[in-house]
Design a protein around this motif. Structure first.
Motif, PDB file in Angstrom:
ATOM      1  N   ASP A  56       0.848  -1.188   0.000  1.00 20.23           N
ATOM      2  CA  ASP A  56       0.000   0.000   0.000  1.00 20.23           C
ATOM      3  C   ASP A  56       0.882   1.235   0.000  1.00 20.23           C
ATOM      4  OD1 ASP A  56      -2.340   1.422  -0.025  1.00 20.23           O
ATOM      5  OD2 ASP A  56      -2.746   1.233   2.123  1.00 20.23           O
ATOM      6  N   TYR A  99      -6.707   6.625   9.213  1.00 15.87           N
ATOM      7  CA  TYR A  99      -7.291   6.590   7.869  1.00 15.87           C
ATOM      8  C   TYR A  99      -7.836   5.193   7.563  1.00 15.87           C
ATOM      9  CZ  TYR A  99      -7.211   5.954   2.794  1.00 15.87           C
ATOM     10  OH  TYR A  99      -7.521   5.612   1.500  1.00 15.87           O
ATOM     11  N   PHE A 153       0.703   5.445   1.091  1.00 14.19           N
ATOM     12  CA  PHE A 153      -0.040   6.510   1.765  1.00 14.19           C
ATOM     13  C   PHE A 153       0.863   7.726   1.884  1.00 14.19           C
ATOM     14  CE2 PHE A 153      -1.222   8.736   5.716  1.00 14.19           C
ATOM     15  CZ  PHE A 153      -2.554   9.027   5.437  1.00 14.19           C
ATOM     16  N   GLU A 154       0.442   8.825   1.225  1.00 16.26           N
ATOM     17  CA  GLU A 154       1.223  10.066   1.230  1.00 16.26           C
ATOM     18  C   GLU A 154       2.684   9.807   0.831  1.00 16.26           C
ATOM     19  OE1 GLU A 154       0.797  12.046   4.955  1.00 16.26           O
ATOM     20  OE2 GLU A 154      -1.367  12.367   4.735  1.00 16.26           O
ATOM     21  N   TYR A 200      -2.013   7.367   9.155  1.00 20.48           N
ATOM     22  CA  TYR A 200      -2.365   6.220   8.306  1.00 20.48           C
ATOM     23  C   TYR A 200      -3.345   5.266   8.995  1.00 20.48           C
ATOM     24  CZ  TYR A 200      -1.873   2.011   5.460  1.00 20.48           C
ATOM     25  OH  TYR A 200      -2.131   0.908   4.684  1.00 20.48           O
TER      26      TYR A 200
END
Length: 505
Positions: A126, A183, A128-129, A180
């Motif tokens: 994954d 989120y 994320f940012e 994260y």
């Protein structure tokens, strides 16, 4: 000079990149394991001063080599379920890629779709940012043995310990923990809402098993939506905008000091779609429905207990509020003696707009009635029934929606005549829908609708004619009674005159 030009064909394939990433991650995990073992040995056998200096040096060396950090998310935290584990399981179901070789499928009781997640040993990548993260599902089994005193033998029990390992570069620790993972939790909530099977709750026995709760439920599979509702388009859009505004204004309600709830009154003749509109609202918002049957509630205390036991993000429905119960008046002397022995209007108002109305968030209360003028005015004011929605007889636009729903057509040569009839005759959407359901052939079905409305028109004309005739007869009777009364009055007057003359003679 370094060649800065390259072609797409020179780039490594995705599987090879993932394989290399996995190998590096495994190597770093091995390095971390070695460091932990060395650290343990030093802590056991070396003097404290030497131990501290050596551990500091080793930490600097291994820290520069091992930049990966791993977060372990176990299924259970003691005896309670770890909510982050559950959220991770749901979140990963939306991150499945073709590179995954083995999947695990399951279906929760309150969800309508099958959920898919990774199986033991599989990894999900994954981003994320800009941070690369690796998820791995880990499952271990432990054997627990105990002595069976009944059979005088030893038995063993296998327990599965499940967890997720989340690996990432350690310099992003704060971002992962503070941004994260929250989120992931929020995304899992959204996914669950999309897959949730709506429930229709009804009252059980209030004197029964309270541990099981007073509510029983079944799945709400009602197909009604705003698209299929035979509502005026302007009214439909107005209602949808009102619902959208309500669910996004949590901070507003808290700022102004109001309970996060909204009341709707649906009123109109029977068959105009009040129950279908409630189902459409539930399907639109993904809210469960609680059918609050007031006739089954014997006291204010029972009502309060029921209110507390309802969930957030739900619709509480009180149908036929004008005739569902005989509420005791607030000025009734018997109410003042013992307010807990029966359900009162004051108790209902406190549930709707008093302190007890704040026991829960994001609640919608819907009242229905066929006769708005019979409702106590105390129930109608804003804050109790905030929005009044008149569901009246079928309109031309409503008929077109019904024709599209039942016959799959948007135009027909009979539409104009039917729409003209609908504007003249009061016919409910339920009556039109019943006629459309009788035949699969479009022409025959629409002719049936036409004939039905024309019969209603003729019946109405006959009723009006009969009323007019009745009015004429009544007027004639009144005139006759008036004429007869005048005659009688004249006769009595003449008789009095004759009697007077006789006395004078």
């Amino acid at each position: 000079m370094v060649n800065m030009f390259f072609s797409v064909s020179d780039m490594p394939s995705t599987p090879s990149v993932l394989s290399a990433y996995t190998s590096v991650a495994a190597l770093l995990m091995l390095v971390r394991t070695v460091f932990n073992e060395v650290q343990t040995m030093i802590s056991k056998f070396l003097p404290q001063k030497l131990r501290e200096n050596l551990l500091l040096r080793l930490g600097e060396i291994f820290g520069s080599l091992c930049s990966q950090m791993t977060v372990l998310i176990s299924e259970y935290n003691g005896l309670s379920v770890n909510e982050i584990y559950q959220a991770s399981e749901t979140y990963l179901s939306s991150r499945i890629t073709p590179s995954i070789n083995e999947l695990k499928v399951f279906k929760a009781q309150r969800e309508k779709n099958i959920s898919v997640t990774i199986n033991k040993g599989e990894k999900v990548f994954d981003i994320f940012e800009g941070i690369q993260l690796v998820w791995e599902f880990v499952s271990t089994e432990t054997q627990k043995s105990h002595f069976d005193y009944d059979n005088y033998s030893h038995t063993s029990e296998t327990t599965e310990n499940r967890s997720f390992r989340l690996s990432f570069n350690k310099r992003y620790k704060e971002v992962v923990l503070r941004a994260y993972l929250p989120y992931v939790v929020e995304r899992s909530k959204a996914i669950k809402e999309e897959n949730k099977a709506l429930k229709l709750y009804s009252l059980g026995s209030l004197s029964g098993d309270y541990d099981a709760g007073p509510w029983g439920s079944i799945n709400l599979d009602h197909p009604s939506t705003f698209e299929t509702m035979a509502l005026d388009p302007e009214l439909k859009n107005e209602l949808m905008e009102d619902l959208d505004r309500f669910v996004r204004r949590r901070d507003f309600y808290r700022r102004v000091g109001k309970a996060w709830k909204r009341g709707y009154l649906l009123y109109g003749p029977p068959g105009t779609g009040k129950s279908s509109l409630i189902a459409a609202m539930a399907n639109y918002l993904k809210f469960d429905i609680y059918d609050l049957e007031l006739k089954s509630i014997h006291s204010n205390a029972d009502l309060r207990k029921l209110v507390v036991s309802t969930a957030n993000r739900s619709i509480l429905v009180i149908e036929d509020i004008d005739c569902s119960i005989e509420l005791q008046n607030r000025q009734d002397g018997s109410y003042k003696e013992n307010e807990f022995t029966f359900l009162t209007l004051s108790g209902l108002l406190n549930f709707i707009d008093g302190l007890w109305s704040s026991c829960g968030d994001e609640r919608i209360i819907v009242f229905t009635t066929n006769y708005k003028d019979r409702i106590d005015p105390a129930l109608l004011r804003p804050g109790r029934m905030d929005k009044h929605i008149n569901l009246s007889f079928c309109t031309p636009s409503g008929f077109k929606i019904l024709a599209s729903n039942y016959l799959g057509i948007s135009t027909h040569h009979l539409f104009t005549h039917i729409e003209e009839l609908i504007e003249e005759v009061e016919v409910t959407p339920a009556e039109v829908a019943e006629e459309l359901m009788k035949y699969e052939n479009v022409d025959i079905a629409l002719k049936g609708v036409t004939a039905f409305i024309e019969r209603k028109k003729l019946m109405k004309c006959n009723e009006n004619t009969a009323e007019e005739r009745k009015d004429v007869v009544v007027e004639q009777e009144k005139e006759s009674e008036g004429f007869q009364g005048k005659c009688d009055s004249k006769v009595r007057k003449n008789q009095r005159k004759m009697a007077k003359k006789g006395k004078e003679g």
